[in-house]
Design a protein around this motif. Structure first.
Motif, PDB file in Angstrom:
ATOM      1  N   MET A   1       1.142  -1.191   0.112  1.00 55.18           N
ATOM      2  CA  MET A   1       0.296   0.021   0.084  1.00 55.18           C
ATOM      3  C   MET A   1       0.859   0.665   0.033  1.00 55.18           C
ATOM      4  O   MET A   1       1.916   1.362   1.120  1.00 55.18           O
ATOM      5  N   ALA A   2       0.207   2.448  -0.488  1.00 50.62           N
ATOM      6  CA  ALA A   2       1.365   3.865  -0.748  1.00 50.62           C
ATOM      7  C   ALA A   2       0.286   4.840   0.024  1.00 50.62           C
ATOM      8  O   ALA A   2      -0.723   4.227   0.815  1.00 50.62           O
ATOM      9  N   LEU A   3       1.115   5.262   0.759  1.00 48.96           N
ATOM     10  CA  LEU A   3       0.717   6.315   1.862  1.00 48.96           C
ATOM     11  C   LEU A   3       0.382   7.278   1.100  1.00 48.96           C
ATOM     12  O   LEU A   3       0.825   7.761   0.409  1.00 48.96           O
ATOM     13  N   THR A   4      -0.635   8.461   1.484  1.00 43.58           N
ATOM     14  CA  THR A   4      -1.268   9.455   0.927  1.00 43.58           C
ATOM     15  C   THR A   4      -0.971  11.061   2.050  1.00 43.58           C
ATOM     16  O   THR A   4      -1.142  10.173   3.558  1.00 43.58           O
ATOM     17  N   ILE A   5      -0.418  12.051   1.469  1.00 43.54           N
ATOM     18  CA  ILE A   5      -0.423  13.104   2.858  1.00 43.54           C
ATOM     19  C   ILE A   5      -1.805  13.889   2.536  1.00 43.54           C
ATOM     20  O   ILE A   5      -2.191  14.476   1.229  1.00 43.54           O
ATOM     21  N   THR A   6      -2.652  14.454   3.029  1.00 42.77           N
ATOM     22  CA  THR A   6      -4.277  14.498   3.966  1.00 42.77           C
ATOM     23  C   THR A   6      -3.735  16.461   3.561  1.00 42.77           C
ATOM     24  O   THR A   6      -3.099  16.588   3.135  1.00 42.77           O
ATOM     25  N   ASP A   7      -5.179  17.011   2.477  1.00 46.00           N
ATOM     26  CA  ASP A   7      -5.059  18.528   3.028  1.00 46.00           C
ATOM     27  C   ASP A   7      -4.667  18.874   3.872  1.00 46.00           C
ATOM     28  O   ASP A   7      -4.649  20.102   4.439  1.00 46.00           O
ATOM     29  N   GLU A   8      -4.556  17.879   6.004  1.00 47.40           N
ATOM     30  CA  GLU A   8      -4.726  18.459   6.811  1.00 47.40           C
ATOM     31  C   GLU A   8      -2.914  18.733   6.843  1.00 47.40           C
ATOM     32  O   GLU A   8      -2.593  19.461   7.930  1.00 47.40           O
ATOM     33  N   CYS A   9      -2.151  18.293   6.265  1.00 44.38           N
ATOM     34  CA  CYS A   9      -0.573  18.706   6.447  1.00 44.38           C
ATOM     35  C   CYS A   9      -0.218  20.176   6.936  1.00 44.38           C
ATOM     36  O   CYS A   9      -0.739  21.230   6.093  1.00 44.38           O
ATOM     37  N   ILE A  10       0.774  20.565   7.392  1.00 38.96           N
ATOM     38  CA  ILE A  10       1.266  22.060   7.698  1.00 38.96           C
ATOM     39  C   ILE A  10       1.920  22.072   6.907  1.00 38.96           C
ATOM     40  O   ILE A  10       3.003  23.185   7.739  1.00 38.96           O
ATOM     41  N   ASN A  11       2.890  21.397   6.107  1.00 43.38           N
ATOM     42  CA  ASN A  11       3.878  22.376   5.806  1.00 43.38           C
ATOM     43  C   ASN A  11       4.850  22.000   7.025  1.00 43.38           C
ATOM     44  O   ASN A  11       6.124  22.606   7.104  1.00 43.38           O
ATOM     45  N   CYS A  12       4.804  20.471   8.064  1.00 39.81           N
ATOM     46  CA  CYS A  12       6.191  21.191   8.807  1.00 39.81           C
ATOM     47  C   CYS A  12       7.192  20.524   8.323  1.00 39.81           C
ATOM     48  O   CYS A  12       8.239  20.770   9.576  1.00 39.81           O
ATOM     49  N   ASP A  13       7.979  19.759   7.542  1.00 42.58           N
ATOM     50  CA  ASP A  13       8.659  19.405   7.315  1.00 42.58           C
ATOM     51  C   ASP A  13       9.108  18.640   7.344  1.00 42.58           C
ATOM     52  O   ASP A  13      10.876  18.156   7.512  1.00 42.58           O
ATOM     53  N   VAL A  14       9.000  17.547   8.336  1.00 40.44           N
ATOM     54  CA  VAL A  14       9.548  16.889   8.933  1.00 40.44           C
ATOM     55  C   VAL A  14       9.486  15.464   8.420  1.00 40.44           C
ATOM     56  O   VAL A  14      10.303  14.183   8.253  1.00 40.44           O
TER      57      VAL A  14
END
Length: 94
Positions: A1-14
């Protein structure tokens, strides 16, 4: 399975530097995961590192890219071979 990043992302860069497959990169407005490179850290770690470190829990399984453990191991081996790295034959037995 691949993961995905949702629009809740805060672009924290970690998450980006934690990905052993270089599957995470900055998209147009948030980070994105390239499904063809995401192995959920199979071959590297017991748990997906991006999920472990994400402070807002915005990295679920991508519903369009569901793969079994054998497929993730095959993807890991392909990525390692493409990078010219030694390929581990160690894979959990089903």
């Amino acid at each position: 399975m691949a993961l995905t990043i949702t629009d809740e992302c805060i672009n924290c860069d970690v998450c980006e530097p934690e990905c052993p497959n270089d599957a995470i990169s900055m998209g147009e407005s948030i980070y994105e995961i390239e499904p063809s490179r995401c192995t959920e850290c199979v071959g590297h770690f017991d748990e997906p590192q991006c999920v472990q470190i994400c402070p807002v829990a915005c990295i679920p399984i991508h519903p369009d890219f569901v793969e079994d453990n054998a497929s993730l191991w095959a993807k890991y081996r392909r990525l390692q071979a493409e990078a010219g790295k030694p390929v581990s034959d160690a894979a959990p037995q089903a």
